[in-house]
Write a protein that holds these residues in place. Structure first.
Motif, PDB file in Angstrom:
ATOM      1  N   TYR A 191      46.117  22.733  28.946  1.00 33.28           N
ATOM      2  CA  TYR A 191      46.837  23.036  30.189  1.00 33.28           C
ATOM      3  C   TYR A 191      45.849  22.816  31.323  1.00 33.28           C
ATOM      4  CZ  TYR A 191      50.151  25.695  33.147  1.00 33.28           C
ATOM      5  OH  TYR A 191      51.071  26.096  34.091  1.00 33.28           O
ATOM      6  N   LEU A 192      46.184  21.954  32.261  1.00 35.71           N
ATOM      7  CA  LEU A 192      45.303  21.645  33.382  1.00 35.71           C
ATOM      8  C   LEU A 192      46.059  21.910  34.675  1.00 35.71           C
ATOM      9  CD1 LEU A 192      42.537  20.537  34.211  1.00 35.71           C
ATOM     10  CD2 LEU A 192      43.508  18.238  34.059  1.00 35.71           C
ATOM     11  N   VAL A 193      45.452  22.715  35.539  1.00 33.50           N
ATOM     12  CA  VAL A 193      46.086  23.121  36.795  1.00 33.50           C
ATOM     13  C   VAL A 193      45.771  22.104  37.893  1.00 33.50           C
ATOM     14  CG1 VAL A 193      46.193  24.931  38.552  1.00 33.50           C
ATOM     15  CG2 VAL A 193      45.992  25.548  36.137  1.00 33.50           C
ATOM     16  N   LYS A 194      46.815  21.733  38.660  1.00 34.55           N
ATOM     17  CA  LYS A 194      46.662  20.851  39.821  1.00 34.55           C
ATOM     18  C   LYS A 194      46.177  21.667  41.004  1.00 34.55           C
ATOM     19  CE  LYS A 194      50.652  18.016  38.570  1.00 34.55           C
ATOM     20  NZ  LYS A 194      51.976  17.588  39.027  1.00 34.55           N
ATOM     21  N   PRO A 195      45.413  21.137  41.888  1.00 34.29           N
ATOM     22  CA  PRO A 195      44.768  19.831  41.791  1.00 34.29           C
ATOM     23  C   PRO A 195      43.604  19.896  40.800  1.00 34.29           C
ATOM     24  CG  PRO A 195      44.034  20.924  43.775  1.00 34.29           C
ATOM     25  CD  PRO A 195      45.054  21.830  43.134  1.00 34.29           C
ATOM     26  N   PHE A 196      43.280  18.762  40.211  1.00 30.26           N
ATOM     27  CA  PHE A 196      42.200  18.703  39.234  1.00 30.26           C
ATOM     28  C   PHE A 196      41.341  17.486  39.538  1.00 30.26           C
ATOM     29  CE2 PHE A 196      46.070  16.833  37.515  1.00 30.26           C
ATOM     30  CZ  PHE A 196      45.677  15.524  37.296  1.00 30.26           C
ATOM     31  N   ALA A 197      40.132  17.516  39.037  1.00 30.44           N
ATOM     32  CA  ALA A 197      39.240  16.366  39.180  1.00 30.44           C
ATOM     33  C   ALA A 197      39.648  15.328  38.142  1.00 30.44           C
ATOM     34  CB  ALA A 197      37.789  16.793  38.973  1.00 30.44           C
ATOM     35  N   PHE A 198      39.727  14.087  38.550  1.00 35.67           N
ATOM     36  CA  PHE A 198      40.117  13.016  37.641  1.00 35.67           C
ATOM     37  C   PHE A 198      39.187  12.961  36.425  1.00 35.67           C
ATOM     38  CE2 PHE A 198      40.051   8.531  36.277  1.00 35.67           C
ATOM     39  CZ  PHE A 198      41.381   8.409  35.909  1.00 35.67           C
ATOM     40  N   GLU A 199      37.903  13.206  36.647  1.00 37.56           N
ATOM     41  CA  GLU A 199      36.934  13.186  35.555  1.00 37.56           C
ATOM     42  C   GLU A 199      37.254  14.252  34.511  1.00 37.56           C
ATOM     43  OE1 GLU A 199      36.099  13.394  38.812  1.00 37.56           O
ATOM     44  OE2 GLU A 199      35.303  11.370  39.132  1.00 37.56           O
ATOM     45  N   GLU A 200      37.729  15.417  34.967  1.00 34.11           N
ATOM     46  CA  GLU A 200      38.100  16.473  34.022  1.00 34.11           C
ATOM     47  C   GLU A 200      39.319  16.058  33.198  1.00 34.11           C
ATOM     48  OE1 GLU A 200      39.142  21.232  33.706  1.00 34.11           O
ATOM     49  OE2 GLU A 200      39.097  20.303  35.694  1.00 34.11           O
ATOM     50  N   LEU A 201      40.301  15.433  33.850  1.00 34.35           N
ATOM     51  CA  LEU A 201      41.469  14.944  33.126  1.00 34.35           C
ATOM     52  C   LEU A 201      41.040  13.954  32.053  1.00 34.35           C
ATOM     53  CD1 LEU A 201      44.529  14.578  32.648  1.00 34.35           C
ATOM     54  CD2 LEU A 201      44.491  12.861  34.481  1.00 34.35           C
ATOM     55  N   CYS A 202      40.181  13.014  32.412  1.00 39.07           N
ATOM     56  CA  CYS A 202      39.700  12.016  31.445  1.00 39.07           C
ATOM     57  C   CYS A 202      38.979  12.686  30.283  1.00 39.07           C
ATOM     58  CB  CYS A 202      38.789  11.002  32.131  1.00 39.07           C
ATOM     59  SG  CYS A 202      39.671   9.925  33.264  1.00 39.07           S
ATOM     60  N   SER A 203      38.158  13.661  30.582  1.00 34.99           N
ATOM     61  CA  SER A 203      37.424  14.369  29.534  1.00 34.99           C
ATOM     62  C   SER A 203      38.366  15.105  28.595  1.00 34.99           C
ATOM     63  CB  SER A 203      36.437  15.346  30.171  1.00 34.99           C
ATOM     64  OG  SER A 203      35.686  15.994  29.188  1.00 34.99           O
ATOM     65  N   ARG A 204      39.378  15.754  29.152  1.00 36.90           N
ATOM     66  CA  ARG A 204      40.356  16.468  28.315  1.00 36.90           C
ATOM     67  C   ARG A 204      41.172  15.499  27.458  1.00 36.90           C
ATOM     68  NH1 ARG A 204      41.757  21.980  30.004  1.00 36.90           N
ATOM     69  NH2 ARG A 204      40.300  22.621  31.621  1.00 36.90           N
ATOM     70  N   LEU A 205      41.498  14.330  28.006  1.00 39.43           N
ATOM     71  CA  LEU A 205      42.222  13.330  27.225  1.00 39.43           C
ATOM     72  C   LEU A 205      41.356  12.794  26.079  1.00 39.43           C
ATOM     73  CD1 LEU A 205      44.117  11.394  30.038  1.00 39.43           C
ATOM     74  CD2 LEU A 205      45.089  12.934  28.312  1.00 39.43           C
ATOM     75  N   ARG A 206      40.064  12.605  26.349  1.00 45.09           N
ATOM     76  CA  ARG A 206      39.160  12.177  25.269  1.00 45.09           C
ATOM     77  C   ARG A 206      39.086  13.250  24.185  1.00 45.09           C
ATOM     78  NH1 ARG A 206      36.206  10.143  29.666  1.00 45.09           N
ATOM     79  NH2 ARG A 206      34.739  11.891  29.615  1.00 45.09           N
ATOM     80  N   ALA A 207      39.082  14.515  24.592  1.00 43.20           N
ATOM     81  CA  ALA A 207      39.062  15.607  23.602  1.00 43.20           C
ATOM     82  C   ALA A 207      40.336  15.582  22.764  1.00 43.20           C
ATOM     83  CB  ALA A 207      38.909  16.958  24.302  1.00 43.20           C
ATOM     84  N   LEU A 208      41.482  15.311  23.398  1.00 38.28           N
ATOM     85  CA  LEU A 208      42.731  15.205  22.643  1.00 38.28           C
ATOM     86  C   LEU A 208      42.682  14.027  21.672  1.00 38.28           C
ATOM     87  CD1 LEU A 208      45.550  16.009  25.239  1.00 38.28           C
ATOM     88  CD2 LEU A 208      44.832  17.369  23.284  1.00 38.28           C
TER      89      LEU A 208
END
Length: 171
Positions: A53-70
Motif C-alpha cells: 500500500y503506497l500513499v499519494k503523493p509518493f516518490a517515483f523511486e519508491e514506487l519503482c523499488s516497491r514494484l521490484r520487491a513485488l
C-alpha cells in the motif's frame, strides 16, 4: 502478473476490485496507490489481500523499488541479490557483478538479465521478454531480443563469466 490498484476508481472502487480478485482465487500481486492515508485505510487494503500500500503523493523511486520487491516475491525470491555461478545481480541497485567487476550494461541488457535470472529454470518466449522490456507503444524490431541476448552474452563472456543464457529453438 502484478497490478497497481487505486482505491478511488470512478466506476468501481478499488477495494471491491481487490475483494473480487481474491474471491476468485486470483493471486496477482497488488500494490494499492491511494490518497487515503489513514491507518484504518491502509490496514483495510492489506487485510483484504493487497501485497503493498503506497500513499499519494509518493516518490517515483519508491514506487519503482516497491514494484521490484513485488517482482522478487513473484518469483519467490525475497533476497535483493541473485547469485548465479559467480554472477551477482543486485536488484535493489540494478547492477550485475562478476567477481569484483561491475558489468557495464544498458538498461535493456540489465532488465533482460534480471528477468532471466528471476525466471531461471523456465523457458521465456521472445514475445514475453519483449513485452517485459519495452512499452507497448514502442515500435520494436522483431529481432531486438536476439540482439540484446547476444550483447549480454558477449559482455558476460568477456568478463570471464559462464554461459548462463541458453536458447531453445522454437520456444
Amino acid at each position: 502478473r502484478q497490478l497497481e490498484l487505486d482505491i478511488m476508481l470512478p466506476s468501481m472502487d478499488g477495494l471491491t476490485v481487490l475483494k473480487t480478485l481474491r474471491a476468485q482465487g486470483d493471486d496477482t500481486h497488488i500494490l494499492i496507490l491511494s490518497a487515503k492515508d489513514r491507518l484504518e485505510d491502509r490496514l483495510e487494503g492489506l487485510d483484504l489481500g493487497a501485497d503493498d500500500y503506497l500513499v499519494k503523493p509518493f516518490a517515483f523511486e519508491e514506487l519503482c523499488s516497491r514494484l521490484r520487491a513485488l517482482m522478487r516475491r513473484r518469483y519467490q525470491s525475497k533476497a535483493p541479490v541473485v547469485c548465479l555461478e559467480g554472477l551477482r545481480i543486485d536488484t535493489a541497485q540494478r547492477r550485475a557483478c562478476l567477481g569484483e567487476e561491475t558489468l557495464a550494461l544498458t538498461r535493456q541488457e540489465y532488465a533482460l538479465l534480471e528477468q532471466l535470472a528471476l525466471s531461471r529454470g523456465r523457458v521465456l518466449s521472445r514475445d514475453l521478454l519483449r513485452d517485459q522490456l519495452y512499452t507497448s507503444e514502442a515500435d520494436v524490431a522483431s529481432n531486438v531480443i536476439d540482439v540484446v541476448v547476444c550483447t549480454l552474452r558477449r559482455k558476460i563472456k568477456s568478463a570471464g563469466g559462464p554461459a548462463l543464457i541458453q536458447t531453445i529453438r522454437g520456444q
